[in-house]
Design a protein around this motif. Structure first.
Motif, PDB file in Angstrom:
ATOM      1  N   ASN A  49       0.837  -1.171   0.050  1.00 13.25           N
ATOM      2  CA  ASN A  49      -0.114   0.049  -0.082  1.00 13.25           C
ATOM      3  C   ASN A  49       0.882   1.299  -0.093  1.00 13.25           C
ATOM      4  O   ASN A  49       1.920   1.267   0.849  1.00 13.25           O
ATOM      5  N   SER A  50       0.571   2.229  -0.842  1.00 14.46           N
ATOM      6  CA  SER A  50       1.266   3.580  -0.955  1.00 14.46           C
ATOM      7  C   SER A  50       0.023   4.573  -1.135  1.00 14.46           C
ATOM      8  O   SER A  50      -0.753   4.670  -1.794  1.00 14.46           O
ATOM      9  N   VAL A  51       0.255   5.270   0.252  1.00 11.58           N
ATOM     10  CA  VAL A  51      -0.798   6.396   0.290  1.00 11.58           C
ATOM     11  C   VAL A  51      -0.154   7.769   0.101  1.00 11.58           C
ATOM     12  O   VAL A  51       0.772   8.002   0.814  1.00 11.58           O
ATOM     13  N   GLU A  52      -0.898   8.665  -0.614  1.00 10.67           N
ATOM     14  CA  GLU A  52      -0.163  10.007  -0.663  1.00 10.67           C
ATOM     15  C   GLU A  52      -0.246  10.824   0.720  1.00 10.67           C
ATOM     16  O   GLU A  52      -1.242  10.794   1.586  1.00 10.67           O
ATOM     17  N   ASP A  53       0.859  11.422   0.990  1.00 16.19           N
ATOM     18  CA  ASP A  53       1.137  12.555   2.123  1.00 16.19           C
ATOM     19  C   ASP A  53       0.799  11.546   3.328  1.00 16.19           C
ATOM     20  O   ASP A  53       0.318  12.403   4.393  1.00 16.19           O
ATOM     21  N   ALA A  54       1.043  10.218   3.383  1.00 19.07           N
ATOM     22  CA  ALA A  54       0.884   9.556   4.522  1.00 19.07           C
ATOM     23  C   ALA A  54       2.250   9.213   5.383  1.00 19.07           C
ATOM     24  O   ALA A  54       2.061   8.690   6.378  1.00 19.07           O
ATOM     25  N   SER A  55       3.357   9.728   5.066  1.00 20.24           N
ATOM     26  CA  SER A  55       4.687   9.635   5.846  1.00 20.24           C
ATOM     27  C   SER A  55       5.421  10.686   5.965  1.00 20.24           C
ATOM     28  O   SER A  55       5.146  11.803   5.329  1.00 20.24           O
ATOM     29  N   GLY A  57       5.550  13.060   8.307  1.00 24.03           N
ATOM     30  CA  GLY A  57       4.965  14.306   8.757  1.00 24.03           C
ATOM     31  C   GLY A  57       3.640  14.680   7.610  1.00 24.03           C
ATOM     32  O   GLY A  57       3.433  15.973   7.771  1.00 24.03           O
ATOM     33  N   GLY A  58       3.315  13.774   6.957  1.00 21.06           N
ATOM     34  CA  GLY A  58       2.578  14.369   5.927  1.00 21.06           C
ATOM     35  C   GLY A  58       3.231  14.902   4.589  1.00 21.06           C
ATOM     36  O   GLY A  58       2.591  15.694   3.697  1.00 21.06           O
ATOM     37  N   LYS A  59       4.541  14.619   4.586  1.00 24.57           N
ATOM     38  CA  LYS A  59       5.077  15.330   3.137  1.00 24.57           C
ATOM     39  C   LYS A  59       5.509  14.328   2.050  1.00 24.57           C
ATOM     40  O   LYS A  59       5.803  14.615   0.993  1.00 24.57           O
TER      41      LYS A  59
END
Length: 398
Positions: A49-55, A57-59
């Motif tokens: 799974n790869s989620v946008e802005d989820a790692s 600190g949201g960057k």
């Protein structure tokens, strides 16, 4: 002399339930004679799974491999009238609190060719998505948890302890099931946990039922499937409901309890030989009522999906493009904080939508037993929060 042979595990499981089906999982059976056997197997679903802005600190995008599900299957038969099953599941996703749980532990008494009595822990009658589960949906590892909330949130992965009458008529075109269950974990993963009775409520049972009619090919079996991958022509409509008086119990500090009810209507169409393959379409509508106790679990939900399985193999398997949509329109937001003293429990009115859209494809190496699914999509949890994701899942059963 014992005869150990390779066989279809799910066929054995269905036979153990007194039900016939064409579904097949590789497994092993030890036979002790006519209608006497023990069958065993296992399955798992793993995903990237790869989620946008989820790692970071949201960057940055997240990159995670997760064991979503892992199951052990056991079934057995005394004779053609008494069968049983015992299945386990790794619960909790990839969290540190993951553990194995018993999800099925039941016996089936085949009273007549049309009527059986199930007793123990098993899937209570409900919508098709819950009865099929992630291993038998339109695509490897698909959880319809946004719309079909009980299968993910309630019971033990949709299972409950109880008893039910399971019946089929008109050569398996009409299926009717009804049962009574404990129903004490209706909101298991909603932050509330098991619903203990308060001093003002009675220890009531939960009642659940389902009626399904197939206009084209019949669907034998109680545990169902969400797609036949070209094995049948299906046109089916199902209606399900469950209720428990005082089934929505707020934390004791609030002294609030209400009746729990849910209803659903589901539809499945699957047609072979539509051009170079098989076309399938599914849809469902849900209504959840908690007597205004948990507004975050009360409201309407919808789901829909389309698929097209090309008949011509490509390498090891066949390609099946898919598109899916889910929406849960909650009546509000429920928050519960048990870490405070006294505990805090609040409801806030107002629409609180959760939506998910995804598009991708399955690579069907062996239906239900070996499936690779790749999708891209977006999950919206509020007007200001959304996640763009990429997911690749591998489903295997042996």
């Amino acid at each position: 002399m014992m005869n150990i042979k390779k066989c279809a595990l799910h066929t054995a499981v269905m036979l153990a339930c007194g039900l016939g089906t064409q579904l097949a999982n590789a497994g092993a059976t030890i036979s002790f004679g006519e209608d006497k056997y023990i069958s065993a197997g296992f399955g798992f679903i793993s995903s990237y799974n790869s989620v946008e802005d989820a790692s970071n600190g949201g960057k940055d995008r997240s990159n995670d491999f997760t064991l979503d599900s892992a199951r052990l299957y056991l079934s057995g038969s005394f004779n053609k009238y008494i069968k049983g099953m015992l299945n386990t599941e790794k619960s909790g996703g990839g969290s540190a609190n993951s553990n194995f749980e018993v999800i099925d532990a039941n016996v089936q008494f085949q009273v007549t060719p049309e009527v059986a009595i199930w007793a123990g822990r098993f899937l209570s009658p409900s919508d098709r998505a819950n009865m099929a589960g992630p291993y038998y949906s339109m695509g490897g590892g698909y959880w319809a948890n946004i719309a079909s909330r009980y299968g993910w949130n309630g019971g033990v992965i949709g299972r409950d302890d109880g008893v039910a009458v399971v019946s089929s008529f008109l050569e398996d075109h009409l299926a009717v099931s009804f049962g009574a269950f404990e129903g004490n974990q209706i909101f298991r993963f909603s932050g509330v946990g098991a619903q203990s009775q308060s001093s003002t409520t009675k220890d009531n049972l939960m009642y659940a039922g389902r009626v399904q009619y197939n206009f084209w090919d019949a669907e034998p079996g109680y545990y169902g499937t969400g797609n036949y991958f070209g094995a049948k022509d299906i046109l089916s409509i199902g209606i399900a409901g469950r209720m428990k008086k005082d089934g929505a119990v707020a934390p004791a500090v609030s002294g609030v309890a209400g009746d729990y009810k849910s209803y659903s209507v589901d539809f499945l169409l699957e047609k072979k030989d539509v051009g170079p393959g098989t076309f399938s379409a599914e849809a469902a509508y849900y209504y959840y009522d908690t007597d205004n106790v948990f507004l975050g679990e009360q409201g309407k939900a919808y789901s829909a999906g389309l698929g097209y399985l090309f008949s011509e193999p490509v390498g090891w398997g066949k390609i099946m493009p898919i598109v899916r949509y889910q929406k849960f329109d909650a009546d509000g937001v429920t928050s519960f904080d048990g870490s405070t003293s006294p505990a805090t429990f609040t409801n806030n009115r107002g629409s609180n939508d959760t939506k998910r859209f995804e598009i991708g494809a399955n690579y069907i190496i062996a239906p239900y037993n070996s499936v690779i699914t790749a999708t891209v999509g977006k999950t919206d949890t509020s007007a200001t929060s959304s996640d763009n994701f990429v997911k690749v899942a591998l489903q295997m059963q042996f």
